[in-house]
Design an enzyme around this catalytic site. Sequence first.
Site, mmCIF file in Angstrom:
data_model
loop_
_atom_site.group_PDB
_atom_site.id
_atom_site.type_symbol
_atom_site.label_atom_id
_atom_site.label_comp_id
_atom_site.label_asym_id
_atom_site.label_seq_id
_atom_site.Cartn_x
_atom_site.Cartn_y
_atom_site.Cartn_z
ATOM 1 N N ASP A 109 108.487 23.132 92.009
ATOM 2 C CA ASP A 109 109.816 22.596 92.340
ATOM 3 C C ASP A 109 110.627 22.272 91.092
ATOM 4 O OD1 ASP A 109 108.681 22.667 94.815
ATOM 5 O OD2 ASP A 109 108.939 20.551 95.276
ATOM 6 N N ASP A 197 116.775 23.036 92.557
ATOM 7 C CA ASP A 197 115.331 22.861 92.410
ATOM 8 C C ASP A 197 114.791 24.212 91.939
ATOM 9 O OD1 ASP A 197 115.497 20.282 93.450
ATOM 10 O OD2 ASP A 197 114.032 20.627 95.048
ATOM 11 N N HIS A 246 114.020 25.239 99.374
ATOM 12 C CA HIS A 246 113.054 26.089 98.666
ATOM 13 C C HIS A 246 112.863 27.436 99.353
ATOM 14 C CE1 HIS A 246 111.330 22.104 96.980
ATOM 15 N NE2 HIS A 246 112.559 22.367 96.559
ATOM 16 N N ASP A 248 110.346 29.463 98.920
ATOM 17 C CA ASP A 248 108.978 29.995 98.904
ATOM 18 C C ASP A 248 108.169 29.800 100.190
ATOM 19 O OD1 ASP A 248 108.778 27.304 98.259
ATOM 20 O OD2 ASP A 248 107.508 27.593 96.494
ATOM 21 N N CYS A 352 103.844 26.317 95.817
ATOM 22 C CA CYS A 352 104.480 25.051 95.430
ATOM 23 C C CYS A 352 103.686 24.297 94.367
ATOM 24 C CB CYS A 352 104.578 24.109 96.623
ATOM 25 S SG CYS A 352 105.505 24.732 98.011
HETATM 26 O O1 DAV Z 1 109.531 25.692 105.333
HETATM 27 O O2 DAV Z 1 109.358 23.575 104.979
HETATM 28 C C1 DAV Z 1 108.789 24.377 102.268
HETATM 29 C C2 DAV Z 1 108.929 24.803 100.835
HETATM 30 C C3 DAV Z 1 108.250 23.879 99.932
HETATM 31 N N1 DAV Z 1 108.393 24.266 98.539
HETATM 32 C C4 DAV Z 1 109.567 24.719 104.582
HETATM 33 C C5 DAV Z 1 109.854 24.952 103.124
#
Ligand code: DAV
Length: 370
Positions: A109, A197, A246, A248, A352
């Site tokens: 992040d 981020d 995010h 990912d 992550c």
């Molecule tokens: O789908 O909650 C989580 C991404 C965490 N880096 C989600 C995204």
Amino acid sequence: MNEKIVVNSWNEWDPLKHVIVGKADGCCIPAPEPAVDAKVPEDSDMKGMHGPRLKDTVDKANDLLNNFASLLEKRGIKVDRPVPINHNQKISTPDWAAESMFGCMPARDIILTVGNEMLEATMSYRCRWFEYLNYRPLLQNYFNKDKNMKHETAPKPRLTDLDYRKDYLSEKIGEKKRLEWTEKKYFVTTEEEPLFDAADILRFGKDLVVQHGFTTNLKGIDWLKRHFSNHRVHTVNFPGDPYPIHIDATFTPIREGLIINNPQRRLPKSQRKLFENNDWQIIDSAQPAHNSPPPLCYSSVWLSMNILVLDPKTVCVEKSEIYQSDQLDKLGMEVIPVELRDAYAFGGGLHCCTADVYREGELKDYFPNQ
Ligand code: DAV
């Protein structure tokens, strides 16, 4: 060449040789603040809770993260760990105060590695403003060892109330309204100042693909464009996600030419040209194996897609995510199952909790037809 190169990583799939793996130590559930409140799902068991997470959950998450780190080491990958600061302390700037910090599990992040540069992201939650301090001992060490390493930090944001849309402060917005808002790109963060981020950015050599959503605004993307002036920076967004933070758990490159995309958050047709013009395939990812996230977790079940590619033939997938493993196996990848689900609540999955230090390979142009 006798100069030592420590930092080098241009994409998400070249052979990984050196990586940071986060730690669960002292992780806190942050006290209410505008951007955090907008992200915690309305039906979440975390609503109204804050403070340090229970010790046995921290210990369990650390066991899993330690096992993941040793598995990588056994495969010849060098692993570094952050040096946790005390997250359970009040923090403030002249503009605001927060009850505690968050933690140092999701290294992805905060730290963006592009070639020989490691860049500390602005972040957009107040509780995460000082999170880079957990990684400073590592980054200082890389800086000392590698004469070409560039240690950068993005302009620290003010994070006053002007950064957040008041509409998102309401307790009950409802999924329908959220989906309408995110479809219109009406996100919790305003365009007051650059915010991003690092986990909203994917690296494809010359091209950087950045998600516009709750944690990254257009000014943040503009800042990235000006900063990475030798790159082409592309803005994407994924309607269908009521809490878009995010990239990912949404859009995951597996190797050159192949991306899996969350079928509930498909890349809109109008944004596919870059990939289509260069014969890249975007396919739907497999379904998650779970109907709900583990307890006290911010992330969605789509952490199933939050995988770590070790090289173009090898990928780490969370052990319980049998459908995602099966799909990657059929796509010709060797799948290494890694147990991590009980660490998800500390900030996410296998992608992550890591940040690249070194992948083999050089800067390449994967999208010559723009
Ligand atoms: O789908 O909650 C989580 C991404 C965490 N880096 C989600 C995204």
